[in-house]
Scaffold this motif. Structure first.
Motif, PDB file in Angstrom:
ATOM      1  N   GLY A 197       0.801  -1.227   0.000  1.00  0.00           N
ATOM      2  CA  GLY A 197       0.000   0.000   0.000  1.00  0.00           C
ATOM      3  C   GLY A 197       0.830   1.272   0.000  1.00  0.00           C
ATOM      4  N   ASP A 198       2.123   1.159   0.257  1.00  0.00           N
ATOM      5  CA  ASP A 198       2.920   2.385   0.398  1.00  0.00           C
ATOM      6  C   ASP A 198       4.378   2.100   0.028  1.00  0.00           C
ATOM      7  OD1 ASP A 198       3.460   5.034   1.038  1.00  0.00           O
ATOM      8  OD2 ASP A 198       2.330   4.956   2.913  1.00  0.00           O
ATOM      9  N   GLY A 199       5.158   3.151  -0.132  1.00  0.00           N
ATOM     10  CA  GLY A 199       6.605   3.035  -0.291  1.00  0.00           C
ATOM     11  C   GLY A 199       7.030   2.150  -1.460  1.00  0.00           C
ATOM     12  N   ILE A 200       8.068   1.368  -1.228  1.00  0.00           N
ATOM     13  CA  ILE A 200       8.646   0.530  -2.289  1.00  0.00           C
ATOM     14  C   ILE A 200       7.641  -0.525  -2.746  1.00  0.00           C
ATOM     15  CG2 ILE A 200      10.492  -1.114  -2.826  1.00  0.00           C
ATOM     16  CD1 ILE A 200      12.246   0.397  -0.741  1.00  0.00           C
ATOM     17  N   GLY A 201       6.870  -1.075  -1.812  1.00  0.00           N
ATOM     18  CA  GLY A 201       5.901  -2.115  -2.165  1.00  0.00           C
ATOM     19  C   GLY A 201       4.825  -1.595  -3.108  1.00  0.00           C
ATOM     20  N   LEU A 209       7.162 -11.290  -2.964  1.00  0.00           N
ATOM     21  CA  LEU A 209       8.066 -10.210  -2.551  1.00  0.00           C
ATOM     22  C   LEU A 209       7.771  -9.841  -1.097  1.00  0.00           C
ATOM     23  CD1 LEU A 209      10.184  -7.986  -2.913  1.00  0.00           C
ATOM     24  CD2 LEU A 209       8.430  -6.569  -4.039  1.00  0.00           C
ATOM     25  N   HIS A 210       8.661 -10.255  -0.212  1.00  0.00           N
ATOM     26  CA  HIS A 210       8.560  -9.873   1.199  1.00  0.00           C
ATOM     27  C   HIS A 210       9.123  -8.461   1.317  1.00  0.00           C
ATOM     28  CE1 HIS A 210       7.462 -13.816   2.781  1.00  0.00           C
ATOM     29  NE2 HIS A 210       8.380 -14.355   2.012  1.00  0.00           N
ATOM     30  N   ASN A 211       8.257  -7.508   1.429  1.00  0.00           N
ATOM     31  CA  ASN A 211       8.686  -6.112   1.428  1.00  0.00           C
ATOM     32  C   ASN A 211       8.274  -5.369   2.704  1.00  0.00           C
ATOM     33  OD1 ASN A 211       9.135  -3.303  -0.022  1.00  0.00           O
ATOM     34  ND2 ASN A 211       7.003  -3.323   0.692  1.00  0.00           N
ATOM     35  N   ALA A 212       7.123  -5.749   3.298  1.00  0.00           N
ATOM     36  CA  ALA A 212       6.646  -5.041   4.496  1.00  0.00           C
ATOM     37  C   ALA A 212       7.716  -5.071   5.575  1.00  0.00           C
ATOM     38  CB  ALA A 212       5.367  -5.696   5.022  1.00  0.00           C
ATOM     39  N   GLY A 213       7.834  -3.983   6.303  1.00  0.00           N
ATOM     40  CA  GLY A 213       8.818  -3.974   7.376  1.00  0.00           C
ATOM     41  C   GLY A 213       8.558  -2.838   8.342  1.00  0.00           C
ATOM     42  N   LEU A 214       9.012  -3.040   9.580  1.00  0.00           N
ATOM     43  CA  LEU A 214       8.961  -1.985  10.585  1.00  0.00           C
ATOM     44  C   LEU A 214      10.385  -1.546  10.895  1.00  0.00           C
ATOM     45  CD1 LEU A 214       6.398  -3.246  13.269  1.00  0.00           C
ATOM     46  CD2 LEU A 214       6.053  -1.485  11.506  1.00  0.00           C
ATOM     47  N   THR A 269      16.193   4.826  -0.211  1.00  0.00           N
ATOM     48  CA  THR A 269      15.055   5.013  -1.111  1.00  0.00           C
ATOM     49  C   THR A 269      14.056   5.973  -0.465  1.00  0.00           C
ATOM     50  OG1 THR A 269      15.345   2.691  -1.744  1.00  0.00           O
ATOM     51  CG2 THR A 269      13.347   3.774  -2.499  1.00  0.00           C
ATOM     52  N   ARG A 270      13.527   6.881  -1.275  1.00  0.00           N
ATOM     53  CA  ARG A 270      12.658   7.955  -0.773  1.00  0.00           C
ATOM     54  C   ARG A 270      11.275   7.416  -0.363  1.00  0.00           C
ATOM     55  NH1 ARG A 270      11.406  11.569  -5.395  1.00  0.00           N
ATOM     56  NH2 ARG A 270      13.666  11.499  -5.610  1.00  0.00           N
ATOM     57  N   THR A 271      11.122   7.088   0.923  1.00  0.00           N
ATOM     58  CA  THR A 271       9.851   6.574   1.451  1.00  0.00           C
ATOM     59  C   THR A 271       9.669   7.135   2.860  1.00  0.00           C
ATOM     60  OG1 THR A 271      10.881   4.683   2.534  1.00  0.00           O
ATOM     61  CG2 THR A 271      10.190   4.361   0.241  1.00  0.00           C
ATOM     62  N   GLN A 272       8.521   6.801   3.451  1.00  0.00           N
ATOM     63  CA  GLN A 272       8.276   7.242   4.836  1.00  0.00           C
ATOM     64  C   GLN A 272       9.289   6.634   5.800  1.00  0.00           C
ATOM     65  OE1 GLN A 272       4.278   6.988   6.354  1.00  0.00           O
ATOM     66  NE2 GLN A 272       3.418   7.707   4.431  1.00  0.00           N
ATOM     67  N   MET A 273       9.667   5.363   5.545  1.00  0.00           N
ATOM     68  CA  MET A 273      10.636   4.730   6.447  1.00  0.00           C
ATOM     69  C   MET A 273      11.974   5.458   6.404  1.00  0.00           C
ATOM     70  SD  MET A 273      12.160   0.861   6.632  1.00  0.00           S
ATOM     71  CE  MET A 273      10.658   0.003   7.054  1.00  0.00           C
ATOM     72  N   ARG A 274      12.421   5.818   5.200  1.00  0.00           N
ATOM     73  CA  ARG A 274      13.687   6.530   5.071  1.00  0.00           C
ATOM     74  C   ARG A 274      13.611   7.886   5.802  1.00  0.00           C
ATOM     75  NH1 ARG A 274      19.231   5.935   3.788  1.00  0.00           N
ATOM     76  NH2 ARG A 274      19.973   8.049   3.596  1.00  0.00           N
ATOM     77  N   ALA A 275      12.471   8.576   5.643  1.00  0.00           N
ATOM     78  CA  ALA A 275      12.308   9.879   6.294  1.00  0.00           C
ATOM     79  C   ALA A 275      12.327   9.737   7.817  1.00  0.00           C
ATOM     80  CB  ALA A 275      11.004  10.531   5.828  1.00  0.00           C
ATOM     81  N   MET A 276      11.789   8.604   8.315  1.00  0.00           N
ATOM     82  CA  MET A 276      11.820   8.375   9.767  1.00  0.00           C
ATOM     83  C   MET A 276      13.235   8.101  10.246  1.00  0.00           C
ATOM     84  SD  MET A 276       8.720   6.229  11.401  1.00  0.00           S
ATOM     85  CE  MET A 276       8.631   4.965  10.182  1.00  0.00           C
ATOM     86  N   ALA A 277      13.996   7.363   9.421  1.00  0.00           N
ATOM     87  CA  ALA A 277      15.360   6.993   9.825  1.00  0.00           C
ATOM     88  C   ALA A 277      16.321   8.181   9.732  1.00  0.00           C
ATOM     89  CB  ALA A 277      15.863   5.837   8.959  1.00  0.00           C
ATOM     90  N   TYR A 278      16.061   9.067   8.757  1.00  0.00           N
ATOM     91  CA  TYR A 278      16.953  10.222   8.530  1.00  0.00           C
ATOM     92  C   TYR A 278      16.124  11.498   8.452  1.00  0.00           C
ATOM     93  CZ  TYR A 278      20.441   6.677   7.338  1.00  0.00           C
ATOM     94  OH  TYR A 278      21.305   5.609   7.375  1.00  0.00           O
ATOM     95  N   PRO A 279      15.589  11.978   9.582  1.00  0.00           N
ATOM     96  CA  PRO A 279      14.649  13.101   9.547  1.00  0.00           C
ATOM     97  C   PRO A 279      15.258  14.407   9.017  1.00  0.00           C
ATOM     98  CG  PRO A 279      15.156  12.435  11.817  1.00  0.00           C
ATOM     99  CD  PRO A 279      15.763  11.418  10.920  1.00  0.00           C
ATOM    100  N   GLY A 280      16.575  14.560   9.087  1.00  0.00           N
ATOM    101  CA  GLY A 280      17.191  15.806   8.631  1.00  0.00           C
ATOM    102  C   GLY A 280      17.533  15.809   7.147  1.00  0.00           C
ATOM    103  N   THR A 287      17.273  14.357  -2.401  1.00  0.00           N
ATOM    104  CA  THR A 287      18.604  13.797  -2.655  1.00  0.00           C
ATOM    105  C   THR A 287      18.599  12.264  -2.641  1.00  0.00           C
ATOM    106  OG1 THR A 287      19.168  13.804  -0.297  1.00  0.00           O
ATOM    107  CG2 THR A 287      19.707  15.804  -1.554  1.00  0.00           C
ATOM    108  N   VAL A 288      17.441  11.679  -2.376  1.00  0.00           N
ATOM    109  CA  VAL A 288      17.349  10.212  -2.223  1.00  0.00           C
ATOM    110  C   VAL A 288      16.637   9.620  -3.445  1.00  0.00           C
ATOM    111  CG1 VAL A 288      16.522   8.363  -0.731  1.00  0.00           C
ATOM    112  CG2 VAL A 288      17.202  10.549   0.268  1.00  0.00           C
ATOM    113  N   ALA A 289      17.093   8.447  -3.876  1.00  0.00           N
ATOM    114  CA  ALA A 289      16.509   7.793  -5.060  1.00  0.00           C
ATOM    115  C   ALA A 289      15.031   7.488  -4.851  1.00  0.00           C
ATOM    116  CB  ALA A 289      17.260   6.494  -5.342  1.00  0.00           C
ATOM    117  N   ALA A 290      14.235   7.698  -5.892  1.00  0.00           N
ATOM    118  CA  ALA A 290      12.822   7.308  -5.854  1.00  0.00           C
ATOM    119  C   ALA A 290      12.733   5.790  -6.018  1.00  0.00           C
ATOM    120  CB  ALA A 290      12.058   7.996  -6.979  1.00  0.00           C
ATOM    121  N   PRO A 291      11.683   5.164  -5.459  1.00  0.00           N
ATOM    122  CA  PRO A 291      11.577   3.694  -5.588  1.00  0.00           C
ATOM    123  C   PRO A 291      11.610   3.226  -7.043  1.00  0.00           C
ATOM    124  CG  PRO A 291       9.895   4.525  -4.065  1.00  0.00           C
ATOM    125  CD  PRO A 291      10.591   5.727  -4.641  1.00  0.00           C
TER     126      PRO A 291
END
Ligand code: NDP
Length: 266
Positions: A37-41, A113-118, A215-226, A231-235
């Motif tokens: 439903g979101d991100g790379i998946g 494709l096992h893609n979901a992750g926390l 990869t430019r997703t919500q998870m990446r933004a959470m991991a690197y908020p600044g 500057t990050v690759a799109a999925p």
């Protein structure tokens, strides 16, 4: 069967792909994607459908899955389905039920494709939340095992099936403060190697891990908020490797750890 419509991000990315798949690469194949439903998946689901695959969209947020489903139905003549499943809450029996529905509707499964992750908290092990740790392992590791085990009969019915576990750089070399996320990705690498070795001689199901890299997703933004997301690759930029691993050109490639950043192309 080629897509009726593409979308601009996919068109732009395709020009720079290291592998140019034929338009019907995945035609007739059925592929299940977790976290669709979101991100790379979400990008993988939209892309794979445009290359002809019937996609089973698994995720925990129904309206996100419905939006991807609608996009696929508008853009392609494929036969998608929605599997609203919360991987943290669903017992093994729920995965078996899903496998039964896939077998009765599609007859077999050609890709998983096992893609979901926390991501979980980024803190030292010394301070890691002991209640969160098993929840993260449930989604990132146990659910991937349940789903794989339940779907193996459907995968073994296909002639040329592909299982891909999504890994991470921190699942190949440990790094401070990545906690349960890193450990869960190490576990996924192990599950992939064991399963690949078990299935290799039969030659019907290949099993690999894929690290998409930043990869430019919500998870990446959470991991690197600044970080500036621009500057990050799109999925879409990594979809050449994803397509390759699910298409016939990757037959025989098994037990490997792919990295989207240094993949030489096919
Ligand atoms: P996102 O957080 O953007 O998307 C994760 C997806 O997983 C969402 O669709 C989410 O659903 C779903 N999900 C989470 N928990 C559950 C659950 N309990 N049950 C069902 N679905 C669930 O992540 P990315 O797209 O960035 O990451 C995809 C994969 O790539 C992950 O495995 C990640 O570890 C890996 N990865 C990502 C990198 C990056 O830079 N982005 C780098 C390296 C690896 P919902 O939308 O409903 O919350």
């Amino acid at each position: 069967m080629p897509a009726k419509t593409d979308y601009p991000e996919l068109d732009n990315a395709r020009r720079h792909w290291r592998y140019q798949p034929p338009a019907d690469l995945l035609s007739g194949r059925t592929i299940l994607i977790t976290g669709a439903g979101d991100g790379i998946g979400r990008t993988a689901a939209r892309t794979f459908a445009r290359y002809g695959a019937n996609i089973v969209l698994l995720g925990r947020t129904q309206d996100k899955l419905e939006a991807v489903f609608d996009d696929i139905r508008t853009a392609t003549d494929t036969d998608p389905a929605i599997a609203p499943i919360d991987l943290e809450q669903t017992p093994y029996e729920g995965h078996v039920e899903l496998a039964g529905m896939i077998e009765s509707h599609y007859g077999r499964l050609d890709g998983l494709l096992h893609n979901a992750g926390l991501l979980g908290p980024r803190t030292p092990i010394e301070h890691y939340d002991t209640a969160l740790w098993p929840r993260l392992m449930q989604v990132n590791v146990n659910a991937a095992f349940y789903l794989t085990r339940a779907l193996l009969p459907a995968l073994q019915t296909a002639d040329d099936a592909s299982v891909v576990f999504t890994s991470s750089s921190v699942g190949r070399k440990g790094r401070a403060y990545w906690g349960g996320y890193a450990v869960s990705k190490f576990a996924i690498e192990g599950l992939s190697q064991v399963l690949a070795d078990e299935l290799e001689s039969a030659g019907r199901v290949r099993v690999n891990t894929l690290n998409p890299g930043a990869t430019r997703t919500q998870m990446r933004a959470m991991a690197y908020p600044g970080e500036d997301p621009a500057t990050v690759a799109a999925p879409e930029q990594h979809m050449d490797l994803y397509l390759y691993l699910f298409g016939p050109a990757a037959r025989g490639q098994t037990g490997q750890a792919f990295d989207a950043r240094d993949w030489p192309g096919a």
